[in-house]
Design a protein around this motif. Structure first.
Motif, PDB file in Angstrom:
ATOM      1  N   ALA A   8       0.816  -1.147  -0.142  1.00 42.55           N
ATOM      2  CA  ALA A   8       0.337   0.051   0.002  1.00 42.55           C
ATOM      3  C   ALA A   8       0.950   1.042  -0.059  1.00 42.55           C
ATOM      4  O   ALA A   8       2.002   1.309   0.545  1.00 42.55           O
ATOM      5  CB  ALA A   8      -0.904   0.108   1.204  1.00 42.55           C
ATOM      6  N   ASP A   9       0.359   2.251  -0.582  1.00 40.85           N
ATOM      7  CA  ASP A   9       0.950   3.705  -0.436  1.00 40.85           C
ATOM      8  C   ASP A   9       0.727   4.184   0.871  1.00 40.85           C
ATOM      9  O   ASP A   9      -0.346   4.733   1.161  1.00 40.85           O
ATOM     10  CB  ASP A   9       0.518   4.510  -1.569  1.00 40.85           C
ATOM     11  N   LEU A  10       1.954   4.833   1.524  1.00 45.43           N
ATOM     12  CA  LEU A  10       1.896   5.232   2.844  1.00 45.43           C
ATOM     13  C   LEU A  10       2.642   6.520   2.744  1.00 45.43           C
ATOM     14  O   LEU A  10       3.575   6.856   1.825  1.00 45.43           O
ATOM     15  CB  LEU A  10       2.222   4.296   3.807  1.00 45.43           C
ATOM     16  N   GLY A  11       2.653   7.285   3.932  1.00 46.57           N
ATOM     17  CA  GLY A  11       3.605   8.519   4.077  1.00 46.57           C
ATOM     18  C   GLY A  11       3.033   9.466   3.031  1.00 46.57           C
ATOM     19  O   GLY A  11       3.705  10.288   2.811  1.00 46.57           O
ATOM     20  N   LEU A  19      -3.366  11.781   5.163  1.00 46.94           N
ATOM     21  CA  LEU A  19      -3.885  11.228   3.926  1.00 46.94           C
ATOM     22  C   LEU A  19      -3.768   9.578   4.290  1.00 46.94           C
ATOM     23  O   LEU A  19      -2.726   9.204   4.346  1.00 46.94           O
ATOM     24  CB  LEU A  19      -3.375  11.504   2.583  1.00 46.94           C
ATOM     25  N   GLY A  20      -4.928   9.252   4.752  1.00 49.43           N
ATOM     26  CA  GLY A  20      -4.883   7.579   5.064  1.00 49.43           C
ATOM     27  C   GLY A  20      -4.468   7.589   6.416  1.00 49.43           C
ATOM     28  O   GLY A  20      -3.689   8.403   6.928  1.00 49.43           O
ATOM     29  N   VAL A  29      -0.504  -4.688   5.989  1.00 46.47           N
ATOM     30  CA  VAL A  29       0.351  -4.966   4.636  1.00 46.47           C
ATOM     31  C   VAL A  29       1.489  -5.590   4.963  1.00 46.47           C
ATOM     32  O   VAL A  29       2.263  -5.724   6.151  1.00 46.47           O
ATOM     33  CB  VAL A  29       0.481  -3.685   3.858  1.00 46.47           C
ATOM     34  N   THR A  30       2.274  -6.326   4.083  1.00 46.60           N
ATOM     35  CA  THR A  30       3.645  -6.639   4.042  1.00 46.60           C
ATOM     36  C   THR A  30       4.652  -5.873   3.436  1.00 46.60           C
ATOM     37  O   THR A  30       5.832  -5.973   3.773  1.00 46.60           O
ATOM     38  CB  THR A  30       3.612  -8.144   3.536  1.00 46.60           C
ATOM     39  N   SER A  31       4.457  -4.914   2.706  1.00 47.31           N
ATOM     40  CA  SER A  31       5.312  -3.888   2.174  1.00 47.31           C
ATOM     41  C   SER A  31       4.493  -2.708   1.963  1.00 47.31           C
ATOM     42  O   SER A  31       3.531  -2.679   1.686  1.00 47.31           O
ATOM     43  CB  SER A  31       5.712  -4.347   0.648  1.00 47.31           C
ATOM     44  N   ALA A  32       5.514  -1.580   2.233  1.00 46.23           N
ATOM     45  CA  ALA A  32       4.775  -0.061   2.410  1.00 46.23           C
ATOM     46  C   ALA A  32       5.582   0.568   1.403  1.00 46.23           C
ATOM     47  O   ALA A  32       6.845   0.774   1.226  1.00 46.23           O
ATOM     48  CB  ALA A  32       5.216   0.554   3.810  1.00 46.23           C
ATOM     49  N   ASN A  33       4.852   1.130   0.229  1.00 46.44           N
ATOM     50  CA  ASN A  33       5.495   2.037  -0.667  1.00 46.44           C
ATOM     51  C   ASN A  33       5.302   3.596   0.025  1.00 46.44           C
ATOM     52  O   ASN A  33       4.316   4.301  -0.089  1.00 46.44           O
ATOM     53  CB  ASN A  33       4.687   2.155  -1.991  1.00 46.44           C
ATOM     54  N   VAL A  34       6.539   3.899   0.517  1.00 42.52           N
ATOM     55  CA  VAL A  34       6.391   5.174   1.172  1.00 42.52           C
ATOM     56  C   VAL A  34       6.915   6.405   0.319  1.00 42.52           C
ATOM     57  O   VAL A  34       7.818   6.307  -0.432  1.00 42.52           O
ATOM     58  CB  VAL A  34       7.602   5.043   2.202  1.00 42.52           C
ATOM     59  N   ALA A  35       6.212   7.529   0.118  1.00 42.40           N
ATOM     60  CA  ALA A  35       6.215   8.626  -0.446  1.00 42.40           C
ATOM     61  C   ALA A  35       7.653   9.170  -0.362  1.00 42.40           C
ATOM     62  O   ALA A  35       8.067   9.121   1.083  1.00 42.40           O
ATOM     63  CB  ALA A  35       5.151   9.537  -0.344  1.00 42.40           C
ATOM     64  N   CYS A  36       8.382   9.774  -1.056  1.00 47.82           N
ATOM     65  CA  CYS A  36       9.600  10.256  -1.017  1.00 47.82           C
ATOM     66  C   CYS A  36       9.901  11.660  -0.964  1.00 47.82           C
ATOM     67  O   CYS A  36      10.855  12.264  -1.103  1.00 47.82           O
ATOM     68  CB  CYS A  36      10.411   9.761  -1.947  1.00 47.82           C
ATOM     69  N   GLY A  37       8.815  12.463  -0.939  1.00 47.17           N
ATOM     70  CA  GLY A  37       8.406  14.122  -0.637  1.00 47.17           C
ATOM     71  C   GLY A  37       8.417  14.845  -2.105  1.00 47.17           C
ATOM     72  O   GLY A  37       8.156  15.910  -2.258  1.00 47.17           O
ATOM     73  N   PHE A  38       8.277  14.032  -3.254  1.00 49.37           N
ATOM     74  CA  PHE A  38       7.931  14.672  -4.930  1.00 49.37           C
ATOM     75  C   PHE A  38       6.509  14.716  -5.079  1.00 49.37           C
ATOM     76  O   PHE A  38       6.242  15.568  -5.698  1.00 49.37           O
ATOM     77  CB  PHE A  38       9.021  13.943  -5.892  1.00 49.37           C
ATOM     78  N   HIS A  39       5.849  13.878  -4.507  1.00 44.80           N
ATOM     79  CA  HIS A  39       4.474  13.914  -4.826  1.00 44.80           C
ATOM     80  C   HIS A  39       3.673  14.126  -3.765  1.00 44.80           C
ATOM     81  O   HIS A  39       2.390  14.657  -3.595  1.00 44.80           O
ATOM     82  CB  HIS A  39       4.060  12.486  -5.459  1.00 44.80           C
ATOM     83  N   ARG A  47       9.842   9.659   8.501  1.00 48.87           N
ATOM     84  CA  ARG A  47      10.393   9.140   9.553  1.00 48.87           C
ATOM     85  C   ARG A  47       9.468   8.405  10.321  1.00 48.87           C
ATOM     86  O   ARG A  47       9.681   7.219  10.851  1.00 48.87           O
ATOM     87  CB  ARG A  47      11.144  10.016  10.243  1.00 48.87           C
ATOM     88  N   ARG A  48       8.391   8.691  10.552  1.00 47.41           N
ATOM     89  CA  ARG A  48       7.186   8.135  11.459  1.00 47.41           C
ATOM     90  C   ARG A  48       6.784   6.920  10.563  1.00 47.41           C
ATOM     91  O   ARG A  48       6.527   5.766  11.276  1.00 47.41           O
ATOM     92  CB  ARG A  48       5.906   8.971  11.533  1.00 47.41           C
ATOM     93  N   VAL A  49       6.681   6.827   9.458  1.00 48.47           N
ATOM     94  CA  VAL A  49       6.264   5.705   8.671  1.00 48.47           C
ATOM     95  C   VAL A  49       7.293   4.536   8.675  1.00 48.47           C
ATOM     96  O   VAL A  49       7.072   3.465   8.725  1.00 48.47           O
ATOM     97  CB  VAL A  49       5.929   5.948   7.245  1.00 48.47           C
ATOM     98  N   CYS A  50       8.527   5.016   8.466  1.00 48.76           N
ATOM     99  CA  CYS A  50       9.784   4.153   8.567  1.00 48.76           C
ATOM    100  C   CYS A  50       9.914   3.403   9.720  1.00 48.76           C
ATOM    101  O   CYS A  50      10.068   2.096  10.043  1.00 48.76           O
ATOM    102  CB  CYS A  50      10.929   4.911   8.216  1.00 48.76           C
ATOM    103  N   THR A  51       9.456   4.337  11.038  1.00 51.89           N
ATOM    104  CA  THR A  51       9.464   3.818  12.325  1.00 51.89           C
ATOM    105  C   THR A  51       8.561   2.544  12.631  1.00 51.89           C
ATOM    106  O   THR A  51       8.725   1.662  12.997  1.00 51.89           O
ATOM    107  CB  THR A  51       9.391   4.826  13.152  1.00 51.89           C
TER     108      THR A  51
END
Length: 250
Positions: A8-11, A19-20, A29-39, A47-51
């Motif tokens: 799922a798309d997170l962060g 959002l979400g 989920v088993t994998s998190a697609n974490v936004a990187c600041g561009f969109h 940082r919170r999502v990675c934690t």
């Protein structure tokens, strides 16, 4: 026993705007697609999502995008290949740096939105994205659509196919544009049925009713749709009931 990744798309919050429900989705989920600041996404959100991902044992992926905050990365852009490579490289490196401070790391790359769809058909931009992954870490898998141009552009990399439980498909296996009615499927029962068919039978019904093969290792459930958490939980439970084990691909 069959295995499938659930991503799922997170962060994707930004500053005071959320959002979400990242925390709830990380328990599913088993994998998190974490936004990187561009969109979407800001350093604190990332940082919170990675934690949270590290705490739940969820694999972290860099969700790279066009530089398009205003359009949420859903506007196609003609970015020169060398510039696109640099921008994707920048995003991977930024998220990986944050993830490593929290005890994790970026384990794969998934383009977002318009970039995702563009590189499915455009070998030039597909090669630019592949070049960024290759430059940062050629061991990182790229997550994309089956039949995408990325498979040829990144034939020396690991390319992993994914399917979308809550998106409509064209007869040729592409995603229906979000500009078209019915592009996003909101009926929970339909989404659950499609997810199980993708994982067990390797196919999905297209908008014209034909069966489209989708040999995917990962299934995406969007985190920004109404009722996303309940829907993701229902998808996971149905997959398990069908004898499919949720397991990260990376």
């Amino acid at each position: 026993m069959a295995v499938i990744d659930i991503n799922a798309d997170l962060g994707e919050g930004f500053g005071r705007w959320e959002l979400g429900d990242d925390a709830a989705l990380l328990s599913i989920v088993t994998s998190a697609n974490v936004a990187c600041g561009f969109h979407a996404g800001d350093p604190l959100t990332l940082r919170r999502v990675c934690t949270g991902a590290v705490g739940h044992g969820v694999t972290i992926g860099a969700q790279v995008s066009y530089r398009d905050l205003a359009g949420f990365g859903r506007r196609e852009m003609d970015v020169p290949p060398d510039e696109l490579t640099a921008e994707v490289l920048y995003q991977i490196a930024a998220l990986d740096g944050i993830a490593r401070t929290q005890g994790g790391r970026v384990a794969y790359v998934k383009p977002h939105g318009a970039l995702y769809n563009r590189i499915a058909r455009d070998p030039v931009q597909a090669a630019a994205v592949a070049a960024a992954v290759r430059a940062y870490d050629p061991a990182l898998p790229l997550l994309t659509l089956p039949g995408s141009a990325v498979f040829a552009a990144a034939d020396d990399l690991t390319v992993v196919a994914e399917a979308f439980a809550d998106r409509a498909y064209t007869p040729d296996g592409r995603l229906v544009s979000r500009r078209e009615p019915g592009a996003v499927i909101h009926d929970p029962e339909a989404v659950v049925r499609r997810a199980v068919a993708m994982a067990v039978d390797g196919e999905v019904k297209a908008i014209d009713g034909t069966a489209v093969p989708v040999r995917a290792r990962s299934i995406c459930v969007h985190g920004d749709t109404p009722g996303a958490v309940g829907l993701a939980r229902a998808v996971r439970d149905a997959l398990v009931a069908a004898g499919v084990t949720p397991e990260p691909f990376a």
